[in-house]
Design a protein around this motif. Structure first.
Motif, PDB file in Angstrom:
ATOM      1  N   THR A 119       0.852  -1.195   0.000  1.00  0.00           N
ATOM      2  CA  THR A 119       0.000   0.000   0.000  1.00  0.00           C
ATOM      3  C   THR A 119       0.886   1.242   0.000  1.00  0.00           C
ATOM      4  O   THR A 119       2.053   1.189   0.380  1.00  0.00           O
ATOM      5  N   ILE A 120       0.282   2.336  -0.450  1.00  0.00           N
ATOM      6  CA  ILE A 120       0.967   3.620  -0.368  1.00  0.00           C
ATOM      7  C   ILE A 120       0.096   4.586   0.420  1.00  0.00           C
ATOM      8  O   ILE A 120      -1.120   4.454   0.449  1.00  0.00           O
ATOM      9  N   ASN A 121       0.741   5.517   1.046  1.00  0.00           N
ATOM     10  CA  ASN A 121       0.070   6.492   1.881  1.00  0.00           C
ATOM     11  C   ASN A 121      -0.667   7.503   1.006  1.00  0.00           C
ATOM     12  O   ASN A 121      -0.084   8.085   0.094  1.00  0.00           O
ATOM     13  N   ALA A 122      -1.941   7.733   1.269  1.00  0.00           N
ATOM     14  CA  ALA A 122      -2.756   8.653   0.475  1.00  0.00           C
ATOM     15  C   ALA A 122      -2.208  10.078   0.515  1.00  0.00           C
ATOM     16  O   ALA A 122      -2.245  10.786  -0.491  1.00  0.00           O
ATOM     17  N   SER A 123      -1.681  10.501   1.646  1.00  0.00           N
ATOM     18  CA  SER A 123      -1.171  11.870   1.731  1.00  0.00           C
ATOM     19  C   SER A 123       0.100  12.042   0.881  1.00  0.00           C
ATOM     20  O   SER A 123       0.325  13.108   0.305  1.00  0.00           O
ATOM     21  N   MET A 144      -9.389  13.899  -6.132  1.00  0.00           N
ATOM     22  CA  MET A 144      -8.649  12.852  -6.849  1.00  0.00           C
ATOM     23  C   MET A 144      -8.228  11.740  -5.902  1.00  0.00           C
ATOM     24  O   MET A 144      -8.357  10.556  -6.219  1.00  0.00           O
ATOM     25  N   ILE A 145      -7.722  12.108  -4.748  1.00  0.00           N
ATOM     26  CA  ILE A 145      -7.291  11.104  -3.781  1.00  0.00           C
ATOM     27  C   ILE A 145      -8.496  10.339  -3.251  1.00  0.00           C
ATOM     28  O   ILE A 145      -8.425   9.129  -3.014  1.00  0.00           O
ATOM     29  N   GLY A 146      -9.628  11.026  -3.105  1.00  0.00           N
ATOM     30  CA  GLY A 146     -10.855  10.355  -2.692  1.00  0.00           C
ATOM     31  C   GLY A 146     -11.262   9.265  -3.671  1.00  0.00           C
ATOM     32  O   GLY A 146     -11.801   8.228  -3.275  1.00  0.00           O
ATOM     33  N   GLN A 147     -10.985   9.495  -4.962  1.00  0.00           N
ATOM     34  CA  GLN A 147     -11.271   8.472  -5.972  1.00  0.00           C
ATOM     35  C   GLN A 147     -10.336   7.272  -5.806  1.00  0.00           C
ATOM     36  O   GLN A 147     -10.736   6.131  -6.004  1.00  0.00           O
ATOM     37  N   ALA A 148      -9.101   7.536  -5.443  1.00  0.00           N
ATOM     38  CA  ALA A 148      -8.129   6.454  -5.257  1.00  0.00           C
ATOM     39  C   ALA A 148      -8.329   5.740  -3.930  1.00  0.00           C
ATOM     40  O   ALA A 148      -7.978   4.576  -3.798  1.00  0.00           O
ATOM     41  N   ASP A 149      -8.868   6.454  -2.945  1.00  0.00           N
ATOM     42  CA  ASP A 149      -9.068   5.901  -1.602  1.00  0.00           C
ATOM     43  C   ASP A 149     -10.512   6.163  -1.163  1.00  0.00           C
ATOM     44  O   ASP A 149     -10.768   6.916  -0.237  1.00  0.00           O
ATOM     45  N   PRO A 150     -11.488   5.518  -1.851  1.00  0.00           N
ATOM     46  CA  PRO A 150     -12.895   5.820  -1.578  1.00  0.00           C
ATOM     47  C   PRO A 150     -13.346   5.460  -0.160  1.00  0.00           C
ATOM     48  O   PRO A 150     -14.278   6.065   0.362  1.00  0.00           O
ATOM     49  N   ASN A 151     -12.685   4.504   0.481  1.00  0.00           N
ATOM     50  CA  ASN A 151     -13.070   4.108   1.835  1.00  0.00           C
ATOM     51  C   ASN A 151     -12.361   4.936   2.901  1.00  0.00           C
ATOM     52  O   ASN A 151     -12.499   4.664   4.092  1.00  0.00           O
ATOM     53  N   LYS A 152     -11.569   5.905   2.479  1.00  0.00           N
ATOM     54  CA  LYS A 152     -10.856   6.818   3.395  1.00  0.00           C
ATOM     55  C   LYS A 152     -10.014   6.050   4.415  1.00  0.00           C
ATOM     56  O   LYS A 152     -10.009   6.356   5.593  1.00  0.00           O
ATOM     57  N   THR A 153      -9.281   5.055   3.908  1.00  0.00           N
ATOM     58  CA  THR A 153      -8.435   4.261   4.796  1.00  0.00           C
ATOM     59  C   THR A 153      -7.094   4.928   5.060  1.00  0.00           C
ATOM     60  O   THR A 153      -6.396   4.555   5.991  1.00  0.00           O
ATOM     61  N   GLY A 154      -6.734   5.888   4.204  1.00  0.00           N
ATOM     62  CA  GLY A 154      -5.445   6.553   4.342  1.00  0.00           C
ATOM     63  C   GLY A 154      -4.335   5.841   3.602  1.00  0.00           C
ATOM     64  O   GLY A 154      -3.200   6.309   3.559  1.00  0.00           O
ATOM     65  N   SER A 155      -4.655   4.690   3.012  1.00  0.00           N
ATOM     66  CA  SER A 155      -3.669   3.979   2.212  1.00  0.00           C
ATOM     67  C   SER A 155      -4.339   3.483   0.938  1.00  0.00           C
ATOM     68  O   SER A 155      -5.542   3.251   0.902  1.00  0.00           O
ATOM     69  N   ILE A 156      -3.520   3.302  -0.083  1.00  0.00           N
ATOM     70  CA  ILE A 156      -4.032   2.936  -1.395  1.00  0.00           C
ATOM     71  C   ILE A 156      -3.346   1.652  -1.843  1.00  0.00           C
ATOM     72  O   ILE A 156      -2.119   1.552  -1.821  1.00  0.00           O
ATOM     73  N   THR A 157      -4.150   0.676  -2.245  1.00  0.00           N
ATOM     74  CA  THR A 157      -3.616  -0.597  -2.724  1.00  0.00           C
ATOM     75  C   THR A 157      -3.141  -0.445  -4.163  1.00  0.00           C
ATOM     76  O   THR A 157      -3.457   0.544  -4.833  1.00  0.00           O
ATOM     77  N   TYR A 158      -2.430  -1.445  -4.646  1.00  0.00           N
ATOM     78  CA  TYR A 158      -1.968  -1.421  -6.032  1.00  0.00           C
ATOM     79  C   TYR A 158      -3.152  -1.315  -6.989  1.00  0.00           C
ATOM     80  O   TYR A 158      -3.133  -0.507  -7.923  1.00  0.00           O
ATOM     81  N   ASP A 159      -4.200  -2.117  -6.781  1.00  0.00           N
ATOM     82  CA  ASP A 159      -5.362  -2.085  -7.678  1.00  0.00           C
ATOM     83  C   ASP A 159      -6.018  -0.707  -7.699  1.00  0.00           C
ATOM     84  O   ASP A 159      -6.392  -0.204  -8.762  1.00  0.00           O
ATOM     85  N   ALA A 160      -6.158  -0.089  -6.534  1.00  0.00           N
ATOM     86  CA  ALA A 160      -6.741   1.255  -6.471  1.00  0.00           C
ATOM     87  C   ALA A 160      -5.832   2.267  -7.167  1.00  0.00           C
ATOM     88  O   ALA A 160      -6.309   3.190  -7.825  1.00  0.00           O
ATOM     89  N   PHE A 161      -4.528   2.085  -7.029  1.00  0.00           N
ATOM     90  CA  PHE A 161      -3.553   2.954  -7.673  1.00  0.00           C
ATOM     91  C   PHE A 161      -3.695   2.867  -9.193  1.00  0.00           C
ATOM     92  O   PHE A 161      -3.721   3.882  -9.891  1.00  0.00           O
ATOM     93  N   VAL A 162      -3.797   1.660  -9.721  1.00  0.00           N
ATOM     94  CA  VAL A 162      -3.960   1.463 -11.165  1.00  0.00           C
ATOM     95  C   VAL A 162      -5.259   2.105 -11.645  1.00  0.00           C
ATOM     96  O   VAL A 162      -5.289   2.806 -12.644  1.00  0.00           O
ATOM     97  N   GLN A 163      -6.337   1.872 -10.905  1.00  0.00           N
ATOM     98  CA  GLN A 163      -7.612   2.482 -11.282  1.00  0.00           C
ATOM     99  C   GLN A 163      -7.514   4.007 -11.261  1.00  0.00           C
ATOM    100  O   GLN A 163      -8.039   4.690 -12.131  1.00  0.00           O
TER     101      GLN A 163
END
Length: 168
Positions: A119-123, A144-163
């Protein structure tokens, strides 16, 4: 008597000056020039490993010793140690196959995923997004970050990053 359209002249002239095998609109060339100028911090007319390192530092990222040179890799067609505007546009207009795209996306993700936990840090991604588009407002970056991290977990998975990158 009407002459050629001014935009057509500019478009052909710019493409000829850059010696590109593809026809590009004036707007597309301007977009590429703007993106290139962000990386060409010292306005040298080319982007070298030191420029990549400075951009990474501005995004609070630390690259490994040869990582910036690897990022330039085969894009440096004339082996000058950096890429010029023509090489940059060539990269941006070269179609890539799905397997190459997957490898590039994974490599890009690994640049962000310093601890290798998947995972990568959303900030951190937000800082990087703002760096690449300095005209982006804070709210636009948050969206934009909300689109990558819709659940507001603060981290982004590879799949979310690609999307996020492919806007799918």
């Amino acid at each position: 008597m009407s002459g050629p359209e001014p935009n057509g002249i500019v478009e052909r002239t710019r493409a000829q000056t850059l010696s590109l095998p593809v026809e590009l609109s004036v707007e597309k060339i301007q977009d590429f020039q703007a993106a290139f100028s962000i990386m060409d911090i010292q306005s040298k007319g080319f982007v070298g490993p030191e420029d990549i390192n400075q951009v990474a530092q501005a995004a609070d990222m630390v690259l490994e010793e040869n990582e910036a040179q690897l990022l330039l890799g085969s894009a440096d067609e004339d082996h000058s140690g950096g890429i010029d505007m023509r090489e940059f546009i060539s990269i941006m207009t070269t179609p890539i196959n799905q397997q190459d795209l997957e490898e590039e996306l994974r490599a890009t993700f690994r640049v962000f995923d310093k601890d290798g936990n998947g995972t990568i840090n959303a900030s951190e991604l937000k800082r990087f997004v703002r760096l690449w588009d300095s005209e982006l407002t804070e709210d636009e970056a948050d969206d934009m970050i909300g689109q990558a991290d819709p659940n507001k977990t603060g981290s982004i998975t590879y799949d979310a990053f690609v999307q996020f990158l492919l806007h799918t």
